[in-house]
Each structure stands twice: as C-alpha cells, then as structure tokens.
Design a protein around this motif. Structure first.
Motif, PDB file in Angstrom:
ATOM      1  N   TYR A   1      68.769  31.979  56.865  1.00 58.84           N
ATOM      2  CA  TYR A   1      69.161  31.188  58.030  1.00 58.84           C
ATOM      3  C   TYR A   1      69.860  29.890  57.637  1.00 58.84           C
ATOM      4  CZ  TYR A   1      66.356  34.263  60.997  1.00 58.84           C
ATOM      5  OH  TYR A   1      65.863  35.362  61.675  1.00 58.84           O
ATOM      6  N   ASP A   2      69.554  29.371  56.465  1.00 57.88           N
ATOM      7  CA  ASP A   2      70.183  28.123  56.034  1.00 57.88           C
ATOM      8  C   ASP A   2      71.361  28.353  55.090  1.00 57.88           C
ATOM      9  OD1 ASP A   2      68.865  29.027  53.804  1.00 57.88           O
ATOM     10  OD2 ASP A   2      67.716  27.189  53.441  1.00 57.88           O
ATOM     11  N   ALA A   3      71.802  29.608  54.961  1.00 58.94           N
ATOM     12  CA  ALA A   3      72.830  29.928  53.967  1.00 58.94           C
ATOM     13  C   ALA A   3      74.203  29.371  54.343  1.00 58.94           C
ATOM     14  CB  ALA A   3      72.923  31.443  53.781  1.00 58.94           C
ATOM     15  N   LEU A   4      74.419  29.070  55.626  1.00 58.57           N
ATOM     16  CA  LEU A   4      75.728  28.589  56.057  1.00 58.57           C
ATOM     17  C   LEU A   4      75.776  27.069  56.191  1.00 58.57           C
ATOM     18  CD1 LEU A   4      76.646  31.239  58.785  1.00 58.57           C
ATOM     19  CD2 LEU A   4      77.108  31.285  56.335  1.00 58.57           C
ATOM     20  N   GLU A   5      74.692  26.379  55.816  1.00 57.30           N
ATOM     21  CA  GLU A   5      74.713  24.914  55.857  1.00 57.30           C
ATOM     22  C   GLU A   5      75.698  24.389  54.811  1.00 57.30           C
ATOM     23  OE1 GLU A   5      70.612  23.767  55.336  1.00 57.30           O
ATOM     24  OE2 GLU A   5      70.219  23.892  57.491  1.00 57.30           O
ATOM     25  N   PRO A   6      76.388  23.271  55.095  1.00 53.87           N
ATOM     26  CA  PRO A   6      76.243  22.381  56.263  1.00 53.87           C
ATOM     27  C   PRO A   6      77.074  22.797  57.475  1.00 53.87           C
ATOM     28  CG  PRO A   6      77.813  21.445  54.746  1.00 53.87           C
ATOM     29  CD  PRO A   6      77.327  22.710  54.095  1.00 53.87           C
ATOM     30  N   SER A   7      77.819  23.906  57.375  1.00 52.53           N
ATOM     31  CA  SER A   7      78.671  24.295  58.509  1.00 52.53           C
ATOM     32  C   SER A   7      77.840  24.633  59.741  1.00 52.53           C
ATOM     33  CB  SER A   7      79.540  25.496  58.112  1.00 52.53           C
ATOM     34  OG  SER A   7      80.379  25.176  57.018  1.00 52.53           O
ATOM     35  N   ILE A   8      76.780  25.439  59.567  1.00 54.86           N
ATOM     36  CA  ILE A   8      75.875  25.787  60.660  1.00 54.86           C
ATOM     37  C   ILE A   8      74.451  25.612  60.147  1.00 54.86           C
ATOM     38  CG2 ILE A   8      75.191  27.546  62.338  1.00 54.86           C
ATOM     39  CD1 ILE A   8      77.835  28.925  61.932  1.00 54.86           C
TER      40      ILE A   8
END
Length: 542
Positions: free
Chosen positions: A469-476
């Motif tokens: 779930y946090d793999a797209l941070e900081p974008s999402i």
C-alpha cells in the motif's frame, strides 16, 4: 549469433518460423502432436537464446536503431504466448475429439492464456517506458502501447486468441478448441512479424523534422471515450457556451455515441455509417453482424437524444459532401480501416473541420497498418503535430494558413509516462529479477481474470493490489491506497454482485456492452469494477 540476427526483423523471422512450424505440425493427426511439441521446444529454446543475447546488446549499438531490442523482445513475447497456448490446448485436448473439457481442465487452459496476456502487457509497458526514455518516435511508442491497452481491455491483443478464451470458458469442446487455437496461433505469428517491422513503418529520415514533434499521451485515459471526453472539454472551454458539433464516422452499435451524448448536454452529433447500404454485401459478408440489426440497435441507443443526434445512413465520403466547410468542432473517424478507406475519409472530412477544431480517429494499431499509413501521411504531408493516446489519434486544424505547416512549438515525445525502466526480469536476468517478474505476472493475471471471464467463482472478486500500500509513496500515500482499494473498489464489487444475484455472471467485458441500457447499478457498479480492475494494473512502484 550473427549480428544481423540481433534486430527486430530477425526476431520476427525466428518467431514466425517457430509458429509456422507449430501450425504445420499440429495440423497433422493426433499421433504426431507429441512430436510437434518436441520440435516446438527446440525452436523456442533458440528463440530464448536470441532474446537473452538481444537484451545484453551494447547501448552504443542500441542507439543506432531506436527500439530494436525492445521490439525484438516484444516480438519474441508473442512467440512465447504461442508456445504456451499450443502446449496448454494441445495437452488438454490431445486425442479427445468431440469430448468436452471438465471445468477444472478449462480453467487450467484459461490460466495459461491469462498469464500469457499478462506477460505481454508487462513487456509492452516496459518497452513503452524505455522507448520514451530513448525519445523514440511517438508512432513507434503508441504502436507498442496499443498492445498493452487492447490486451487489458479485451483480455487479448489478437481477436483469434480472444475467441479461443471465450470457447474454452463456455463451449469447452476439444474439436472447437483445437480449431480456434489455430486461428490464435496464426494471429500471434502475424502480430510478431508486425512488431518486428515497426521501424520500417515510420522511420523515414526526410520525415523526422515533423515526426519528431509528434506526441504520445499516457495521461488521457485508456479508452476512446476517455480521450474524446478530454478533447471535447478542451473545445468547450473555448466555445463561449455555444453547442459543440461532432461527426462520428463509423457508428455501428452507437455505444460511444451514447456515452458522449450522455456526458455532454450541449453536444450535437452526426452519426455516419452506411450500415446495410455497404456495396456488394450480404448479411453473411458482414463480419460484425447483420448491419440492419446494428442500425436498429444504434438508433434505439440514441433515441432519447434524437433532438441532438442525427443518423446519416450513407457512405462516409458521400456524407461529408453534405456538411458545410469548416463547420464541425470535432470529427472522429472509425470507419473503413483499409489504407484507401482511411485516407479517403481523412481527405473528405478534413475540410469540414473548423480552424482550431480537431480531426481524430481510432485504431492506429499494429493490426490496422492502413490506418497507420493514412494518419502518418496526414501529419507529414500537412506538417501537422499528431497526438496519440493508446486508443485514439488526433490533429488540430491550424487557426490560419499562416499558422505554419511544420509545427514550431517544441514538445516532449511522451507525456504522463514514467520513463524509469520497468525492470521486471525482462532485461536483467537472474533469481531476483525472475522472482519480481513472477510476482508481477501473477498480479496482472489475477486482474485479467475478471476482465476475460472464466472465473471459477460465481461472483466478482476484489483483485489483490499486487504491491504494498505504501509502494507508490510519495506520489500516493498508504492511507489513500488502503481506502481506494479496500473500501472504494470493494464497494463497486459488492454492489455489482448484488445486482447480479440469481443471474448468470458474464465477464466484465461483456457486462460493459449493455451496462448503460441495463441501468445505474450496472453502469456505475459494473463500470466502476471494470475501470478499477484496470486502474491498479496501470500503476507500479519504481
């Protein structure tokens, strides 16, 4: 391996030899099929060696021919798909004649088809990212991007393989499966050769000053409707509230027309299609179905918009003569896909587009080279900046003759594309890369299961996210991903399952065909489920 075998054309020849050999062998009696598998294994081993060596090419060599390794590897992927399809269908139905596969056996074959499609999508996406990073010509990029787009929307890039999946899921008779499998293999062979030949379609030195200014957009959605919606919004912004006039050439069942008319209350449409007036045809000649029935369906779909939609049952070029010069805001061409047909449609409708208006079209793809040639000639001969999404192309008509034939503005080759190389085991080999590729394939195949159909479950299911779930941070951020996937997407899935209680569950693709007619639950929840199944597949961590 000789240097000459390291380009896309040679890769296409290897793949073609592989599939032609398999087709010839499998057409023999059942007793010869086992030998065909052995021969195919040998050919595919050679193909795998070719791919490994191609992936390791020196970057200085690659720079001499943009897209060479990417296209060669993509051509090879169609070969891998042919190998897997032949093995799965052949082994399941070997010597069984008219027997039908058990549901569990059919599911094994479907899983192979889904995984082959998943590998193709991942390969094509990686190629798009690398081609963008190389600033390869936009036409090359969109032809590759279209492979992933069409596969995600329909479950397979080629029509023969889509039909095979449908037969395996519903009919399950081995004789029919074997027959359709041959069409699928022929399609894959055809596609591999088209991919390998892409550079020759657009790589003309004299055209580079114009072609280098063409642009591929990945931020305008994944369907015809998505792209046209944004173009119409752009035109509406400059219309000062005046109604928009659009001509759609090639309407058939009017699904797109209905969507656009519902979305834009100020839109007025000319819906041009010859239907049963096509010259020299009979009902059996109409590949898409009996054309008079198509007219009835298209008319019924647009009936509630009859004050804003007019059906013109006439050939495209003849219909254009009825339209005033420079009077239309947007023309969308999706009619005759031959070169002659596409070129004549473009020539006939270009004068009807107002200055500042847009001429657009569908199917700038590998399987419609006539459309590709006609659009390329439009852009090059008139010096226009051609824009592409995975599903549509368009050009804007200059505001005046002095606007310049060759575009003077500079633009990026790719817009909205993450150009970091998607290393999922396609280029860098080894245990770690293979593991990442396997995980990505599993995730993509799970997403395709609902789109293609053939699920064992009797209800739609929420597909796994495929990454943390946090793999797209900081974008999402993580909280947004958890809410959007676990709650928002799950709500769509829950509601469409409620709407289908006691009814047969179609594939998500089939569900979309009648969603608007079937009502809000199917349009909103069914459409939301379909869109979100693709949405998660459109993103991946760096």
């Amino acid at each position: 391996m000789e240097p000459a075998t390291r380009d896309g054309a040679a890769g296409g020849r290897v793949v073609r030899a592989t599939l032609v050999a398999s087709l010839a062998a499998v057409s023999l009696r059942s007793a010869s099929v086992a030998a065909a598998f052995t021969s195919l294994e040998v050919e595919l081993a050679r193909l795998e060696t070719f791919f490994n060596e191609t992936s390791a090419l020196d970057p200085r060599v690659v720079s001499l021919r943009p897209g060479g390794p990417e296209l060669a590897a993509l051509a090879a992927e169609f070969g891998f798909g042919g190998r897997a399809t032949l093995a799965a269908a052949g082994r399941a139905c070997l010597g069984r004649g008219e027997d039908a596969l058990e549901p569990a056996e059919a599911e094994v074959v479907l899983e192979v088809l889904r995984r082959s499609a998943a590998n193709l999508v991942l390969r094509a996406r990686g190629a798009v990212a690398r081609l963008c990073a190389q600033a390869a010509p936009a036409p090359m990029i969109v032809l590759v991007a279209g492979i992933a787009s069409r596969t995600l929307q329909a479950g397979s890039f080629m029509p023969g393989c889509r039909q095979l999946a449908e037969v395996v899921a519903t009919d399950r008779r081995c004789k029919k499966i074997n027959d359709i499998a041959m069409f699928c293999l022929q399609d894959l062979s055809f596609a591999s050769n088209l991919v390998a030949a892409v550079p020759s379609w657009i790589w003309f030195a004299k055209d580079l000053p114009v072609v280098s200014r063409w642009t591929y957009h990945e931020d305008m959605g994944s369907s015809r409707f998505d792209g046209l919606e944004l173009l119409l919004l752009k035109l509406a912004d400059g219309s000062d509230g005046a109604p928009l006039l659009m001509a759609e050439v090639g309407v058939w069942h009017a699904e797109l027309s209905e969507q656009l008319l519902e979305r834009f209350s100020s839109l007025r449409m000319l819906l041009v299609d010859p239907y049963h007036l096509r010259p020299g045809g009979t009902p059996k000649d109409q590949l898409q179905g009996y054309s008079a029935k198509a007219l009835d369906l298209g008319s019924s779909r647009t009936q509630r918009y009859r004050d804003r939609a007019t059906h013109v049952v006439q050939a495209s070029v003849a219909a254009a003569d009825w339209v005033a010069s420079e009077s239309v805001d947007l023309v969308f061409i999706d009619g005759d896909h031959s070169y002659e047909g596409a070129a004549s449609d473009i020539a006939a409708w270009w004068p009807t587009v107002r200055p500042g208006g847009i001429l657009a079209g569908h199917d700038y793809t590998l399987i419609w080279p006539g459309v590709v040639r006609a659009v390329n000639e439009l852009g090059v001969n008139r010096g226009l900046a051609v824009h592409f999404t995975p599903e549509i192309w368009w050009v804007e008509k200059p505001l005046s003759a002095l606007a310049g034939s060759v575009p003077t503005e500079t633009s990026s080759v790719c817009v909205g594309v993450r150009t970091r190389c998607l290393n999922l085991g396609f280029v860098a080999l080894g245990a770690e890369a293979s593991s990442r590729r396997a995980a990505a394939t599993n995730w993509m195949a799970a997403g395709l299961a609902g789109i293609m159909g053939g699920q064992a479950a009797q209800a739609y299911e929420l597909p796994p996210l495929g990454y943390a779930y946090d793999a797209l941070e900081p974008s999402i951020d993580k909280a947004t991903m958890e809410f959007h996937h676990d709650k928002h997407h799950q709500t769509y899935v829950t509601n469409i399952n409620k709407a289908l209680e006691g009814k047969t569950q179609p594939s998500l693709v089939d569900l979309q065909r009648t969603a608007i007619k079937d009502g809000p639950a199917f349009r909103n929840s069914g459409g939301g489920t379909y869109n979100h199944n693709m949405f998660w597949l459109e993103m991946a961590p760096k």
